[in-house]
Scaffold this active site. Structure first.
Site, PDB file in Angstrom:
ATOM      1  N   ASP A   1       0.958  -1.041   0.003  1.00 20.17           N
ATOM      2  CA  ASP A   1       0.122  -0.121   0.024  1.00 20.17           C
ATOM      3  C   ASP A   1       0.838   1.309  -0.031  1.00 20.17           C
ATOM      4  OD1 ASP A   1      -1.780   2.176   0.724  1.00 20.17           O
ATOM      5  OD2 ASP A   1      -2.651   0.947   2.180  1.00 20.17           O
TER       6      ASP A   1
ATOM      7  N   GLU B   1      -7.145   5.638  -6.425  1.00 17.59           N
ATOM      8  CA  GLU B   1      -8.407   5.393  -6.547  1.00 17.59           C
ATOM      9  C   GLU B   1      -8.792   6.042  -7.916  1.00 17.59           C
ATOM     10  OE1 GLU B   1     -10.490   3.151  -5.130  1.00 17.59           O
ATOM     11  OE2 GLU B   1      -8.944   2.444  -3.733  1.00 17.59           O
TER      12      GLU B   1
ATOM     13  N   THR C   1      -4.817  13.507 -14.485  1.00 21.40           N
ATOM     14  CA  THR C   1      -6.085  13.406 -15.268  1.00 21.40           C
ATOM     15  C   THR C   1      -6.193  14.889 -15.742  1.00 21.40           C
ATOM     16  OG1 THR C   1      -8.474  12.970 -15.336  1.00 21.40           O
ATOM     17  CG2 THR C   1      -7.290  13.300 -13.044  1.00 21.40           C
ATOM     18  N   ASP C   2      -6.982  14.957 -16.778  1.00 19.62           N
ATOM     19  CA  ASP C   2      -7.762  16.347 -17.133  1.00 19.62           C
ATOM     20  C   ASP C   2      -8.758  16.664 -16.360  1.00 19.62           C
ATOM     21  OD1 ASP C   2      -9.471  14.340 -17.980  1.00 19.62           O
ATOM     22  OD2 ASP C   2      -9.708  15.309 -20.025  1.00 19.62           O
ATOM     23  N   GLU C   3      -9.403  15.953 -15.411  1.00 24.04           N
ATOM     24  CA  GLU C   3     -10.479  16.280 -14.881  1.00 24.04           C
ATOM     25  C   GLU C   3     -10.091  17.013 -13.699  1.00 24.04           C
ATOM     26  OE1 GLU C   3     -12.930  12.870 -13.867  1.00 24.04           O
ATOM     27  OE2 GLU C   3     -12.181  11.769 -15.497  1.00 24.04           O
TER      28      GLU C   3
ATOM     29  N   TYR D   1     -13.087  12.818  -6.679  1.00 23.49           N
ATOM     30  CA  TYR D   1     -12.071  12.265  -7.374  1.00 23.49           C
ATOM     31  C   TYR D   1     -10.951  13.302  -7.910  1.00 23.49           C
ATOM     32  CZ  TYR D   1      -9.485  10.281 -11.326  1.00 23.49           C
ATOM     33  OH  TYR D   1      -8.302   9.868 -12.270  1.00 23.49           O
ATOM     34  N   SER D   2     -11.590  14.206  -8.757  1.00 21.82           N
ATOM     35  CA  SER D   2     -10.583  15.013  -9.466  1.00 21.82           C
ATOM     36  C   SER D   2     -10.082  16.211  -8.478  1.00 21.82           C
ATOM     37  CB  SER D   2     -11.475  15.944 -10.576  1.00 21.82           C
ATOM     38  OG  SER D   2     -12.710  16.457 -10.017  1.00 21.82           O
TER      39      SER D   2
ATOM     40  N   LYS E   1      -7.116  14.251  -7.073  1.00 18.07           N
ATOM     41  CA  LYS E   1      -6.082  14.335  -7.975  1.00 18.07           C
ATOM     42  C   LYS E   1      -5.194  15.623  -8.173  1.00 18.07           C
ATOM     43  CE  LYS E   1      -4.776  11.357 -10.367  1.00 18.07           C
ATOM     44  NZ  LYS E   1      -3.728  10.320  -9.997  1.00 18.07           N
TER      45      LYS E   1
ATOM     46  N   ASN F   1      -9.031   7.290 -20.890  1.00 18.70           N
ATOM     47  CA  ASN F   1      -8.533   6.071 -21.730  1.00 18.70           C
ATOM     48  C   ASN F   1      -9.350   5.117 -21.802  1.00 18.70           C
ATOM     49  OD1 ASN F   1      -4.798   5.780 -20.605  1.00 18.70           O
ATOM     50  ND2 ASN F   1      -6.264   7.430 -20.861  1.00 18.70           N
TER      51      ASN F   1
ATOM     52  N   ARG G   1     -16.652  13.476 -23.674  1.00 19.81           N
ATOM     53  CA  ARG G   1     -15.301  12.826 -23.186  1.00 19.81           C
ATOM     54  C   ARG G   1     -14.521  12.898 -24.424  1.00 19.81           C
ATOM     55  NH1 ARG G   1     -17.336  14.580 -19.596  1.00 19.81           N
ATOM     56  NH2 ARG G   1     -17.948  13.618 -17.416  1.00 19.81           N
TER      57      ARG G   1
HETATM   58  P1  NAD Z   1      -7.285   1.579 -11.962  1.00 18.80           P
HETATM   59  O1  NAD Z   1      -8.240   2.092 -10.901  1.00 18.80           O
HETATM   60  O2  NAD Z   1      -7.608   0.643 -13.107  1.00 18.80           O
HETATM   61  O3  NAD Z   1      -5.853   1.001 -11.119  1.00 18.80           O
HETATM   62  C1  NAD Z   1      -5.388   1.672  -9.901  1.00 18.80           C
HETATM   63  C2  NAD Z   1      -4.439   0.763  -9.222  1.00 18.80           C
HETATM   64  O4  NAD Z   1      -3.793   1.424  -8.099  1.00 18.80           O
HETATM   65  C3  NAD Z   1      -5.022  -0.771  -8.987  1.00 18.80           C
HETATM   66  O5  NAD Z   1      -4.053  -1.767  -9.491  1.00 18.80           O
HETATM   67  C4  NAD Z   1      -4.796  -0.684  -7.529  1.00 18.80           C
HETATM   68  O6  NAD Z   1      -4.673  -1.877  -7.062  1.00 18.80           O
HETATM   69  C5  NAD Z   1      -3.917   0.334  -7.165  1.00 18.80           C
HETATM   70  N1  NAD Z   1      -3.952   1.100  -5.846  1.00 18.80           N
HETATM   71  C6  NAD Z   1      -5.071   1.731  -5.480  1.00 18.80           C
HETATM   72  N2  NAD Z   1      -4.852   2.141  -4.139  1.00 18.80           N
HETATM   73  C7  NAD Z   1      -3.400   1.718  -3.898  1.00 18.80           C
HETATM   74  C8  NAD Z   1      -2.881   1.926  -2.973  1.00 18.80           C
HETATM   75  N3  NAD Z   1      -3.303   2.682  -1.752  1.00 18.80           N
HETATM   76  N4  NAD Z   1      -1.454   1.594  -2.778  1.00 18.80           N
HETATM   77  C9  NAD Z   1      -0.914   0.921  -4.005  1.00 18.80           C
HETATM   78  N5  NAD Z   1      -1.673   0.568  -4.940  1.00 18.80           N
HETATM   79  C10 NAD Z   1      -3.034   0.928  -5.055  1.00 18.80           C
HETATM   80  O7  NAD Z   1      -6.795   3.195 -12.509  1.00 18.80           O
HETATM   81  P2  NAD Z   1      -6.452   3.482 -13.810  1.00 18.80           P
HETATM   82  O8  NAD Z   1      -7.451   3.666 -14.507  1.00 18.80           O
HETATM   83  O9  NAD Z   1      -5.359   2.502 -14.711  1.00 18.80           O
HETATM   84  O10 NAD Z   1      -5.471   4.933 -13.735  1.00 18.80           O
HETATM   85  C11 NAD Z   1      -4.281   4.871 -13.292  1.00 18.80           C
HETATM   86  C12 NAD Z   1      -3.681   6.272 -13.007  1.00 18.80           C
HETATM   87  O11 NAD Z   1      -3.986   7.192 -14.112  1.00 18.80           O
HETATM   88  C13 NAD Z   1      -4.580   7.096 -12.062  1.00 18.80           C
HETATM   89  O12 NAD Z   1      -3.623   7.836 -11.278  1.00 18.80           O
HETATM   90  C14 NAD Z   1      -5.501   7.800 -12.428  1.00 18.80           C
HETATM   91  O13 NAD Z   1      -5.959   9.067 -11.930  1.00 18.80           O
HETATM   92  C15 NAD Z   1      -4.911   8.348 -13.729  1.00 18.80           C
HETATM   93  N6  NAD Z   1      -5.696   8.466 -15.129  1.00 18.80           N
HETATM   94  C16 NAD Z   1      -6.651   7.586 -15.624  1.00 18.80           C
HETATM   95  C17 NAD Z   1      -7.335   7.770 -16.732  1.00 18.80           C
HETATM   96  C18 NAD Z   1      -8.411   6.755 -17.151  1.00 18.80           C
HETATM   97  O14 NAD Z   1      -9.198   6.904 -18.215  1.00 18.80           O
HETATM   98  N7  NAD Z   1      -8.259   5.736 -16.396  1.00 18.80           N
HETATM   99  C19 NAD Z   1      -7.256   8.795 -17.455  1.00 18.80           C
HETATM  100  C20 NAD Z   1      -6.184   9.822 -16.925  1.00 18.80           C
HETATM  101  C21 NAD Z   1      -5.549   9.802 -15.800  1.00 18.80           C
HETATM  102  P1  TYD Z   2     -16.441   7.052 -16.756  1.00 18.99           P
HETATM  103  O1  TYD Z   2     -16.031   5.764 -17.804  1.00 18.99           O
HETATM  104  O2  TYD Z   2     -16.768   6.495 -15.440  1.00 18.99           O
HETATM  105  O3  TYD Z   2     -15.223   8.180 -16.885  1.00 18.99           O
HETATM  106  P2  TYD Z   2     -15.046   9.617 -16.361  1.00 18.99           P
HETATM  107  O4  TYD Z   2     -16.242   9.767 -15.383  1.00 18.99           O
HETATM  108  O5  TYD Z   2     -13.677   9.588 -15.354  1.00 18.99           O
HETATM  109  O6  TYD Z   2     -15.179  10.473 -17.414  1.00 18.99           O
HETATM  110  O7  TYD Z   2     -17.433   7.896 -17.364  1.00 18.99           O
HETATM  111  C1  TYD Z   2     -17.537   8.310 -18.979  1.00 18.99           C
HETATM  112  C2  TYD Z   2     -18.560   9.062 -19.199  1.00 18.99           C
HETATM  113  O8  TYD Z   2     -19.772   7.976 -19.220  1.00 18.99           O
HETATM  114  C3  TYD Z   2     -19.038   9.946 -18.133  1.00 18.99           C
HETATM  115  O9  TYD Z   2     -19.586  11.185 -18.703  1.00 18.99           O
HETATM  116  C4  TYD Z   2     -20.081   9.162 -17.323  1.00 18.99           C
HETATM  117  C5  TYD Z   2     -20.810   8.456 -18.271  1.00 18.99           C
HETATM  118  N1  TYD Z   2     -21.376   7.199 -17.853  1.00 18.99           N
HETATM  119  C6  TYD Z   2     -22.662   6.970 -18.121  1.00 18.99           C
HETATM  120  O10 TYD Z   2     -23.357   7.567 -18.755  1.00 18.99           O
HETATM  121  N2  TYD Z   2     -23.000   5.557 -17.612  1.00 18.99           N
HETATM  122  C7  TYD Z   2     -22.314   4.769 -16.928  1.00 18.99           C
HETATM  123  O11 TYD Z   2     -22.755   3.557 -16.228  1.00 18.99           O
HETATM  124  C8  TYD Z   2     -20.836   5.055 -16.397  1.00 18.99           C
HETATM  125  C9  TYD Z   2     -20.136   4.338 -15.656  1.00 18.99           C
HETATM  126  C10 TYD Z   2     -20.414   6.512 -16.883  1.00 18.99           C
END
Ligand code: NAD
Ligand code: TYD
Length: 352
Positions: free
Chosen positions: A63, A88, A133-135, A158-159, A162, A188, A222
């Site tokens: 952790d 998270e 994140t861009d958020e 969340y945002s 971050k 992504n 998005r």
């Molecule tokens: P994810 O939720 O798929 O994975 C997060 C990982 O972090 C998991 O493997 C989890 O076990 C681990 N984790 C969580 N809490 C932890 C802790 N306390 N100690 C150690 N490990 C821990 O997330 P993701 O979508 O792969 O995102 C990864 C990063 O990219 C994040 O920082 C997120 O903010 C950023 N990000 C994500 C997106 C997206 O679209 N998914 C876009 C931009 C930025």
């Molecule tokens: P999400 O994949 O949760 O990413 P983020 O909130 O980080 O952009 O959601 C993408 C978009 O889809 C967001 O505008 C919320 C919407 N959404 C739905 O309409 N239904 C759903 O069940 C989920 C999970 C997201």
């Protein structure tokens, strides 16, 4: 083996982290890649099956909030670089349980920064690369894009968490001279995406002919980027980015949620041999997300002009590939949606 870099990837069992780990382990046999992950509901060692026995790879279940465990990793492996992806990551979960986000995303990040600050007092090359994140920039209206100088305006727990961690990373650079870099990326998509997020959730629900929950009117926008394109941008910034800088990463690929869900329905109908249009009947408009950001769009001119990056994947092809991956990896899906996910799904959607 005398590794030229010893890189700690936090959260390397998640969606983006595992793609990054697979990429770095395969491409750089002269780097030691140490993956520290708590294995929360979102972390999955099955994502790392293809490289688990590589000689330049180590996994440690840890952790990031556990300073002693993280310190032990730094000492044991003489970590000289960190790429911090652990977080998270789901907005809806942050609305129900913000404290978990403060704990990992803010407190965990600061604890890691402290370890780097005290461990890296020699003259060797070091870098703390924070994945964000861009958020953090908030929500756009119909026009405009986020640039690296857009003021922060986070609106979800969340945002906000971050944004806070981004500020701490910059503060450690300014105050203590820690070598840092940050990138802020748009949404992504791709293989291994946890099915709480829109695209994999819809793929799975279409397959099982379950309702497709579209929040509000489905007109939120998005900017979608294929995960491998994100990872290649991270690789480039890690090696060539300017210390102390921020880089925006985006897909130049804006989609209204409803149009995206319809596009997924069409692909799935074709792949499953269903009548075109049949899956669209599953679309169900549900109660909107609280504080739902209207639109995200990224201006990645800086990354393009300084380092020459641009996304390679065409969205239609990336979506096809993603859908096919989920159809071909039903065991993976079944494993991740058993257990905790079922409870989450019921709480989130049954009475929505
Ligand atoms: P994810 O939720 O798929 O994975 C997060 C990982 O972090 C998991 O493997 C989890 O076990 C681990 N984790 C969580 N809490 C932890 C802790 N306390 N100690 C150690 N490990 C821990 O997330 P993701 O979508 O792969 O995102 C990864 C990063 O990219 C994040 O920082 C997120 O903010 C950023 N990000 C994500 C997106 C997206 O679209 N998914 C876009 C931009 C930025
Ligand atoms: P999400 O994949 O949760 O990413 P983020 O909130 O980080 O952009 O959601 C993408 C978009 O889809 C967001 O505008 C919320 C919407 N959404 C739905 O309409 N239904 C759903 O069940 C989920 C999970 C997201």
């Amino acid at each position: 083996m005398n590794y030229t870099k010893k890189i700690l990837i936090t959260g390397g069992a998640g969606f983006i982290g595992s793609c990054l780990v697979r990429h770095l382990v395969a491409k750089y046999p002269n780097y030691l890649i140490v993956n520290a992950d708590k294995l929360t509901y979102a972390g999955n060692l099955a994502n790392l099956e293809s490289i688990k026995d590589a000689s330049n790879y180590r996994f440690v279940k840890a952790d990031i909030c556990d300073a002693a465990a993280m310190q032990q990793i730094f000492t044991e492996y003489s970590i000289d670089h960190v790429i911090h992806t652990a977080a998270e990551s789901h907005v809806d979960r942050s609305i129900s349980n913000p404290m978990e986000f403060v704990q990992t995303n803010v407190v965990g990040t600061v604890k890691l920064l402290n370890i780097c600050k005290s461990a890296w007092q020699d003259d060797a090359a070091h870098l703390f690369y924070h994945i964000s994140t861009d958020e953090v920039y908030g929500s756009l209206g119909e026009t405009g894009k986020f640039t690296e100088t857009t003021p922060y305006d986070p609106r979800s727990p969340y945002s906000s968490s971050k944004a806070s961690s981004d500020h701490f990373v910059r503060a450690y650079h300014e105050t203590y001279g820690l070598p840092t870099v940050i990138s802020n990326c748009s949404n992504n998509y791709g293989p291994f995406h946890f099915p709480e997020k829109l695209i994999p959730l819809c793929i799975n629900n279409i397959l099982h002919e379950k309702p497709l929950p579209v929040y509000g009117k489905g007109d939120n926008i998005r900017d979608w980027l294929f995960v491998q394109d994100h990872v290649e941008a991270i690789d480039l910034i890690f090696h060539q980015g300017k210390t102390g800088s921020t880089y925006n990463i985006g897909g130049d690929n804006e989609w209204k949620n409803i149009d995206l869900v319809r596009a997924l329905c069409k692909i799935m109908d074709r792949k499953l041999g269903r009548a075109i249009g049949s899956s669209e009947k599953l679309i169900t408009f549900v109660k909107d997300r609280a504080g739902h950001d209207q639109r995200y769009a990224i201006d990645f001119t800086k990354l393009n002009s300084e380092l020459g990056w641009k996304p390679k994947a065409q969205f239609e092809e990336g979506l096809e590939e993603t859908v096919q991956w989920y159809l071909d990896h039903q065991n993976w899906v079944e494993q991740v949606i058993s257990g905790e996910y079922k409870k989450y799904y019921e709480a989130q959607y049954t009475t929505r």
